[in-house]
Design a protein around this motif. Sequence first.
Motif, short mmCIF file in Angstrom:
data_model
loop_
_atom_site.label_atom_id
_atom_site.label_comp_id
_atom_site.label_asym_id
_atom_site.label_seq_id
_atom_site.Cartn_x
_atom_site.Cartn_y
_atom_site.Cartn_z
N GLN A 68 61.84 112.80 38.47
CA GLN A 68 61.49 111.66 39.28
C GLN A 68 61.92 111.97 40.71
OE1 GLN A 68 62.12 108.03 37.30
NE2 GLN A 68 61.80 106.81 39.15
N GLU A 69 60.98 111.84 41.64
CA GLU A 69 61.28 112.22 43.02
C GLU A 69 61.59 111.00 43.87
OE1 GLU A 69 57.81 113.95 44.98
OE2 GLU A 69 56.47 112.79 43.74
N SER A 70 62.16 111.26 45.04
CA SER A 70 62.48 110.20 46.01
C SER A 70 63.23 109.03 45.40
CB SER A 70 61.20 109.69 46.68
OG SER A 70 60.53 110.73 47.32
N GLU A 73 69.60 106.61 46.68
CA GLU A 73 70.97 106.75 46.15
C GLU A 73 71.67 105.41 46.09
OE1 GLU A 73 72.53 109.44 49.05
OE2 GLU A 73 72.12 111.17 47.79
N GLY A 74 71.07 104.42 45.48
CA GLY A 74 71.76 103.14 45.36
C GLY A 74 71.56 102.61 43.97
N ALA A 75 71.19 101.33 43.91
CA ALA A 75 71.01 100.68 42.62
C ALA A 75 69.91 101.35 41.80
CB ALA A 75 70.66 99.21 42.84
N ASP A 76 68.91 101.89 42.49
CA ASP A 76 67.77 102.45 41.76
C ASP A 76 68.14 103.72 41.01
OD1 ASP A 76 65.88 100.51 42.60
OD2 ASP A 76 65.87 101.43 44.57
N GLU A 78 70.84 104.49 39.25
CA GLU A 78 71.39 104.27 37.91
C GLU A 78 70.26 103.94 36.93
OE1 GLU A 78 75.03 102.14 37.93
OE2 GLU A 78 74.90 101.63 35.79
N ARG A 79 69.30 103.14 37.40
CA ARG A 79 68.21 102.78 36.51
C ARG A 79 67.35 104.01 36.19
NH1 ARG A 79 66.16 98.94 39.18
NH2 ARG A 79 64.61 100.20 40.25
N ALA A 80 67.06 104.80 37.23
CA ALA A 80 66.20 105.97 37.01
C ALA A 80 66.85 106.92 36.01
CB ALA A 80 65.95 106.68 38.34
N THR A 82 69.11 106.16 33.70
CA THR A 82 69.12 105.53 32.38
C THR A 82 67.76 105.65 31.71
OG1 THR A 82 70.69 103.91 33.23
CG2 THR A 82 69.69 103.42 31.12
N GLN A 83 66.71 105.37 32.49
CA GLN A 83 65.37 105.46 31.90
C GLN A 83 65.08 106.88 31.42
OE1 GLN A 83 63.18 103.81 35.13
NE2 GLN A 83 63.48 101.72 34.45
N MET A 84 65.57 107.84 32.17
CA MET A 84 65.35 109.22 31.78
C MET A 84 66.08 109.52 30.48
SD MET A 84 65.48 112.37 34.39
CE MET A 84 63.96 112.12 35.28
N PHE A 97 74.53 114.27 46.02
CA PHE A 97 75.89 113.76 45.99
C PHE A 97 75.95 112.27 45.67
CE2 PHE A 97 79.47 111.66 47.98
CZ PHE A 97 80.51 112.29 47.34
N ASP A 101 78.50 108.35 41.21
CA ASP A 101 78.96 107.20 40.41
C ASP A 101 77.91 106.75 39.39
OD1 ASP A 101 81.41 107.32 41.53
OD2 ASP A 101 81.06 105.75 43.02
N PHE C 58 61.94 101.65 25.75
CA PHE C 58 62.52 101.29 27.04
C PHE C 58 62.84 99.82 27.21
CE2 PHE C 58 59.97 105.08 27.99
CZ PHE C 58 60.95 105.88 28.52
N PHE C 61 66.12 98.03 27.75
CA PHE C 61 66.82 98.27 29.00
C PHE C 61 66.05 97.73 30.20
CE2 PHE C 61 67.29 101.09 32.73
CZ PHE C 61 68.62 100.80 33.04
N PRO C 273 74.63 96.09 41.34
CA PRO C 273 73.79 97.24 41.03
C PRO C 273 74.04 98.46 41.93
CG PRO C 273 72.49 95.24 41.00
CD PRO C 273 73.85 94.86 41.50
N ALA C 274 74.21 98.26 43.24
CA ALA C 274 74.40 99.42 44.11
C ALA C 274 75.82 99.96 44.00
CB ALA C 274 74.08 99.07 45.55
N GLN C 321 55.97 107.51 36.63
CA GLN C 321 56.39 108.79 37.18
C GLN C 321 57.06 109.64 36.11
OE1 GLN C 321 58.50 109.53 40.85
NE2 GLN C 321 58.31 107.38 41.35
N LEU C 322 57.96 108.96 35.38
CA LEU C 322 58.77 109.67 34.39
C LEU C 322 57.93 110.17 33.22
CD1 LEU C 322 61.66 110.32 33.46
CD2 LEU C 322 61.74 108.08 32.41
#
Lengths: 360, 307, 361
Positions: A68-70, A73-76, A78-80, A82-84, A97, A101, C58, C61, C273-274, C321-322
């Motif tokens: 998954q590109e782009s 580095e925030g809330a998204d 962790e979701r990306a 997890t989905q992976m 970097f 977390d 999915f 989640f 979340p962040a 995407q995934l």
Amino acid sequence: MNRRTLFTSVAAATLAATAAFAQTDGEPVKAGFIYVGPIGDGGWTYEHNKARLAVEEEFGDAVETVYQESVPEGADAERAITQMALSGADIIFTTSFGYMDPTIAVAEKFPDVKFEHATGYKRADNVSTYSARFYEGRAIQGHIAGSMTETNKIGYIASFPIPEVIRGINSAYLHAKKVNPDVEFSVVWAYTWFDPAKEADAARALIENGNDVILQHTDSTAPQAAAQEAGNVITFGQASDMAEYAPMPRVSSIIDDWAPYYIDRVKAVMDGTWESTDTWDGIGPGMVGIGEITDAVPAEVKEEALALKESIASGDYHPFTGPINRQDGSVWLAEGETASDGDLLGMDFYVEGLTGEIPN
Amino acid sequence: MDLGSINPILLVASIMVSATPILLAAIGEMVVEKSGVLNLGVEGMMITGAVVGFAVAVNTGSPVLGFAAAALASAVLSLSFGVLTQVFLSNQVATGLGLTLVGLGLSALIGKPYEGMKSPTLPKLDIPLLGDLPVLGRMLFSHDIMVYLSLALVAAVWAFLKFTRAGLILRAVGESHDAAHALGYKVVRIRLMAIFFGGACAGLGGAYLSLVRVPQWTEGMTAGAGWIALAIVVFASWRAGRVLIGAYLFGGVTVLQLNLQAAGARVPVELLSTSPYLITILVLVLISARGIHGAPACLGRPFHASS
Amino acid sequence: MIRLEKRPQPSQLWTVLTPVLAVLLTMLVGGIMFAFLGTDPLEAIRTIFWDPLFNPQFAGFTRPQLLVKAGPLILIAIGLSIGFRAGIWNIGAEGQYIMGAICGAGAGLAFYPADSVLIFPLMILCGALGGFAWAMIPALLKVRFGTNEILVSLMLVYVAENLLASVASNLLRNPEGMGFPGSRNFKQWPAAHNAELISGTGMHWGVAFAFIAVILAYVLMSRHIQGFNIRLTGEAPRAARFAGVNPARIVILCLGISGALAGMAGLFEVTGPAGQISIDFNSGYGFTAIIVAFLGRLHPVGILLAGLLMALTYIGGELAQLMLGVPGAAIQLFQGMLLFFLLATDVFTNFRLSLGRKEPA
């Protein structure tokens, strides 16, 4: 907290079941990659993606990769991640970097998935970290730069004032100084990893201020183009080879070659030998590649540079070998002493001779 | 620190190059806003221009064709905004933001095959006599044609708005669309033309980035230039001459900041990068405090003939 | 020829029908685009719209994640919609969102590592105040000098972004972060962590506040005198003045509410979340919320649904995407299309198509 642990174990159990199922079924190992930029950035993400393709090439049908590109580095993030993991990935490489977390948090919930986080310092039983000793490559750049500059002024486009970048500046400076005691460094902080227009402006500003060598720690090829336009200026490729600007202005490059590491780690998952490790490899194991040194570099300089590369690769020489003083004149490394990894990882000072201050 | 190493001649020359993309986009957006339309999609149009210009220049070998194609492509894209806001009467703010999304996505898809390629770039003009002048020659008269075109465009827009009947009508539509409509002017048609022009200018600005200033194509390469163009229009209080000053100021701050760093000065980067926006707010306050509202009265308001 | 005739009243039927029509049109055109890119269009559309909700692998989640993603969008959009109803165009919610996060997080970090139940409420309060104060700049300038709030609020977004870059690498930088920019992680500090209220549901305080905001906005706009004043100011400013509505108070009220809500959204995001203040923790929620406000027709319930739909396209897009290797750019384009179609079809709510010759105006 208790509720969260509960959720954790439920998720883990579900995933453990999926993962076990996947492996007993003889299905291919699934490797996932989270990228911070678009795969076409020509630099950082481009090289990680190239290594992903190398993994596919190496194992053929025995591996399946997703990416998954782009991913911000925030809330998204962790979701990306997890989905992976939910999609059945067996090993996930998080390649920036800022994913540190989130990677640790997701890894807690998926104890049977292996995680590999680039450039971070937090590990767990199922989280490894890996990074490259780019400063080794910087030493070679510094050597060539110091030998070839005619104005004795070398420009350095830096991204953010973090240890990784400061290490590179120090390493390049020490080795330029070694061959050319009169050399001066101008460091420009661009506060971006990737902004072609700004990088081009920074390169032009440096060139107009009399610097005839431009080193960059940002990812686009814009500084190369600016140097080409100016004529008598040399540059080095960063992250990727940037060979399209060879033989001039690009006279060599530091290449992030993640392929051997990724292949190795995916193999370990296949064999069931994966363990949490902390890898910090340099030129020797091939994680840092030195792009072809072109004919624009005088033959003897090229020879010295290759000899330097050899001695770093074999471990005979450490780019940070004393005596080295800090910028304020205090002693950092005594004669013959080499820098510890801990010192290097937290480096927040310039070495003696560099002018200017590190912004913070 | 050695500020003496900054060569003012080269500094001005760099600022001119660095300001050209935002100048082109801003002058176009100013015309759009003068007609009473707020198009927040400048970023999307610029990046579309950047990719189309680059692709065409690579394929034809002609940067000039690249610029022409960029202008056309962005103008056509801007018409989607025009039709939605003028014919379907959608909200301009939301539609403009949508246009940015569309432009960023579309450009990345078009641009995939062109990543890492090099394109032919515009040659620097070698102006006889003027180019040989001692200081001014290098500073002002050794640029590529687009730099001069952008300046000419500013002059043309200024003259158009100030002296021509069509310019007067355009301003009238922006100040009071109902009155203009009552006088028999085709409000929607005039606004569509203004939007088209604004799109073309943004496209040229984007192509200047990908063909001259950087020059290469990379996804997301405009990196916010379109938003800066919007700020410049406000800073300029909708006057062509001040758009020029604004663009050179905004472009100049970045170049100056980098030059100061290169010369070894310690600069508060964040403060400097913030300053143009603070100045813009100050300018806004000043003009509104004097009671002369710089903004066209109908800016952002929908128009429907029967209402 | 075809022309548009304004309906005396917005059509109830079309209000419901247009979003459905727009989604269908997006599926059609988007499907063609996906086919062009070599992806099976049906599969792509199923992945975007169906999988986040019902895919067995999915959905457990992603369903809660819809709330996590939609929460801040709804919270900000509710505030914005109140102003938009009054004809006050705050498009700088992104800046207020950032400032709320900075102020709230800063207030909390001042007490690190104290462990008190009061810390989190204090942070929420400071977050709201931060956003409120940032929105007061355009508000006061408008009231005092008549300065255009669209432009001032937009300029202040850039100022806020620069401030964020500055505090992330200086003032609020994690002293134990090995020199990297970014604050401490609030997830590792229970007193300041905006954790899920009920585990596995995605419900954190920000989502709860978003729902409360929807209800309060509904009551305000349809039951309360100030709501009436706000609508009157937007629809007939002169009539409002005659009716004794103080325009300055409306400006302050509307910008204040939207700023405070955006600020709170920012605080909930960084503490939840962040997890931390970082140079780019803001993912453009302030701008996306403007889109959400319009998609929801500036109505609280509409905004609730629009926020969820927007979140669905984000998460579905990530899954596409995934799972299918669709480029991220295609998803962006897809969202842009959805927005365009929604805006285009919206015309039927307020206008009627009529065939025939044009009457003299």
